[in-house]
Design a protein around this motif. Structure first.
Motif, mmCIF file in Angstrom:
data_model
loop_
_atom_site.group_PDB
_atom_site.id
_atom_site.type_symbol
_atom_site.label_atom_id
_atom_site.label_comp_id
_atom_site.label_asym_id
_atom_site.label_seq_id
_atom_site.Cartn_x
_atom_site.Cartn_y
_atom_site.Cartn_z
ATOM 1 N N LYS A 35 0.828 -1.211 0.000
ATOM 2 C CA LYS A 35 0.000 0.000 0.000
ATOM 3 C C LYS A 35 0.864 1.264 0.000
ATOM 4 O O LYS A 35 0.455 2.312 -0.512
ATOM 5 N N LYS A 36 2.081 1.162 0.563
ATOM 6 C CA LYS A 36 2.991 2.308 0.590
ATOM 7 C C LYS A 36 3.366 2.771 -0.820
ATOM 8 O O LYS A 36 3.823 3.892 -1.012
ATOM 9 N N LEU A 37 3.183 1.877 -1.796
ATOM 10 C CA LEU A 37 3.628 2.164 -3.159
ATOM 11 C C LEU A 37 2.581 2.880 -4.002
ATOM 12 O O LEU A 37 2.842 3.243 -5.145
ATOM 13 N N GLU A 38 1.389 3.091 -3.456
ATOM 14 C CA GLU A 38 0.282 3.607 -4.258
ATOM 15 C C GLU A 38 0.601 4.916 -4.979
ATOM 16 O O GLU A 38 0.125 5.155 -6.095
ATOM 17 N N ASN A 39 1.387 5.770 -4.359
ATOM 18 C CA ASN A 39 1.649 7.089 -4.946
ATOM 19 C C ASN A 39 2.834 7.105 -5.911
ATOM 20 O O ASN A 39 3.145 8.150 -6.489
ATOM 21 N N LEU A 40 3.503 5.954 -6.067
ATOM 22 C CA LEU A 40 4.611 5.903 -7.021
ATOM 23 C C LEU A 40 4.098 5.934 -8.457
ATOM 24 O O LEU A 40 3.080 5.324 -8.780
ATOM 25 N N VAL A 41 4.806 6.648 -9.296
ATOM 26 C CA VAL A 41 4.465 6.737 -10.722
ATOM 27 C C VAL A 41 5.574 6.075 -11.519
ATOM 28 O O VAL A 41 6.761 6.331 -11.284
ATOM 29 N N PHE A 42 5.202 5.199 -12.446
ATOM 30 C CA PHE A 42 6.166 4.470 -13.271
ATOM 31 C C PHE A 42 6.094 4.970 -14.703
ATOM 32 O O PHE A 42 5.009 5.163 -15.262
ATOM 33 N N ASN A 43 7.257 5.181 -15.316
ATOM 34 C CA ASN A 43 7.311 5.606 -16.719
ATOM 35 C C ASN A 43 8.353 4.779 -17.459
ATOM 36 O O ASN A 43 9.430 4.508 -16.928
ATOM 37 N N ILE A 44 8.013 4.355 -18.672
ATOM 38 C CA ILE A 44 8.959 3.637 -19.521
ATOM 39 C C ILE A 44 8.991 4.296 -20.894
ATOM 40 O O ILE A 44 7.942 4.620 -21.463
ATOM 41 N N LYS A 45 10.195 4.529 -21.388
ATOM 42 C CA LYS A 45 10.379 5.118 -22.712
ATOM 43 C C LYS A 45 11.282 4.210 -23.540
ATOM 44 O O LYS A 45 12.352 3.809 -23.080
ATOM 45 N N MET A 46 10.825 3.891 -24.738
ATOM 46 C CA MET A 46 11.629 3.095 -25.655
ATOM 47 C C MET A 46 11.590 3.739 -27.028
ATOM 48 O O MET A 46 10.540 4.149 -27.511
ATOM 49 N N ASN A 47 12.749 3.832 -27.654
ATOM 50 C CA ASN A 47 12.840 4.393 -29.001
ATOM 51 C C ASN A 47 13.977 3.696 -29.727
ATOM 52 O O ASN A 47 15.145 3.883 -29.399
ATOM 53 N N GLY A 48 13.605 2.855 -30.709
ATOM 54 C CA GLY A 48 14.601 2.079 -31.428
ATOM 55 C C GLY A 48 15.549 2.924 -32.246
ATOM 56 O O GLY A 48 16.747 2.657 -32.294
ATOM 57 N N GLU A 49 15.027 3.957 -32.878
ATOM 58 C CA GLU A 49 15.870 4.804 -33.730
ATOM 59 C C GLU A 49 16.908 5.559 -32.912
ATOM 60 O O GLU A 49 18.044 5.739 -33.329
ATOM 61 N N GLN A 50 16.507 5.996 -31.723
ATOM 62 C CA GLN A 50 17.433 6.732 -30.856
ATOM 63 C C GLN A 50 18.185 5.808 -29.901
ATOM 64 O O GLN A 50 18.974 6.275 -29.078
ATOM 65 N N LYS A 51 17.923 4.487 -30.007
ATOM 66 C CA LYS A 51 18.562 3.495 -29.129
ATOM 67 C C LYS A 51 18.336 3.852 -27.664
ATOM 68 O O LYS A 51 19.248 3.817 -26.831
#
Length: 250
Positions: free
Chosen positions: A93-109
């Motif tokens: 429950k302590k993790l509820e306010n965490l925000v996760f982001n993932i970025k992937m771009n093959g051209e920019q590696k």
């Protein structure tokens, strides 16, 4: 792709190559601030971008930028969470306010992941990464659900304190658990996976820094930001090496 599946796959990618983890803390004048951990696995995209896209069912020529809260993830796994002990449920429950982001771009590696949360006091951050490690229990003790989950598994208790005059980062090792981990058959594999990875702390304060107990600290021009780099193996095996104090100018 469901959130949990995306996280699990992200962990798999992270274990295949060397990564750089950066722990960021920004403290404002009133003591509030922001905590985040960034993971840069772009070297993997340079080596195997097409294969990654194939596994994820995505075109690596197109960029991916996905953000969600852990509250969403917890909702998705609510049935599994309800079967955990009350203590484990409290940790998650302590993790509820965490925000996760993932970025992937093959051209920019590019392959970047980030978790972040705001805080009213650095005291709120006690063992935030260890709490994330509880997510392992959702898969019956299998691999961590995210690369960040493993960051809470270095057998120590991490705390932060700040009173305007001094900031302290302190990890206290649980020697018994550390011995158990050393005897774990997966320990050597973990060491191999992260042997060439780095762990960086980058902290920004509202006051000028007078001195830091770690002699390897690098200062920004305004002396309000410090950056210290460690081998990731130190973070996992000798977490107390990352302990330090910061004193500020009056």
């Amino acid at each position: 792709m469901k959130l949990y599946k995306l996280l699990s796959f992200s962990f798999l990618l992270a274990t295949l190559t060397s990564c750089t983890f950066t722990e960021n803390i920004t403290i404002n004048d009133n003591g509030t601030g922001k905590f985040s951990v960034d993971m840069d696995g772009s070297s993997l995209m340079a080596m195997a971008g097409d294969q990654i896209g194939s596994q994820m069912g995505a075109d690596t020529k197109k960029s991916m930028d996905s953000t969600f809260t852990f509250k969403q993830l917890i909702a998705e796994k609510q049935d599994s969470i309800s079967k955990l002990s009350p203590e484990a449920q409290k940790e998650i429950k302590k993790l509820e306010n965490l925000v996760f982001n993932i970025k992937m771009n093959g051209e920019q590696k590019q392959f970047l992941m980030n978790i972040a949360t705001d805080f009213k006091s650095v005291n709120e951050l006690q063992d935030v990464l260890q709490s994330m490690n509880t997510l392992q229990k959702l898969e019956g003790g299998a691999n961590p659900s995210t690369p960040f989950a493993g960051l809470g598994d270095n057998k120590s208790k991490l705390s932060y304190t700040y009173n305007g005059k001094k900031f302290t980062r302190k990890a206290i090792i649980d020697k018994q658990k550390l011995t158990e981990k050393a005897n774990d058959s997966t320990a050597d594999m973990s060491k191999m996976i992260f042997a060439s990875s780095n762990y960086i702390v980058k902290y920004h304060f509202p006051k000028k820094i007078k001195k830091v107990s770690n002699p390897n600290a690098l200062f920004s021009e305004d002396r309000k930001t410090i950056t210290i780099q460690y081998p990731f193996t130190d973070y996992m095996e000798n977490p107390d090496k990352l302990n330090f104090d910061v004193e500020f100018e009056k």
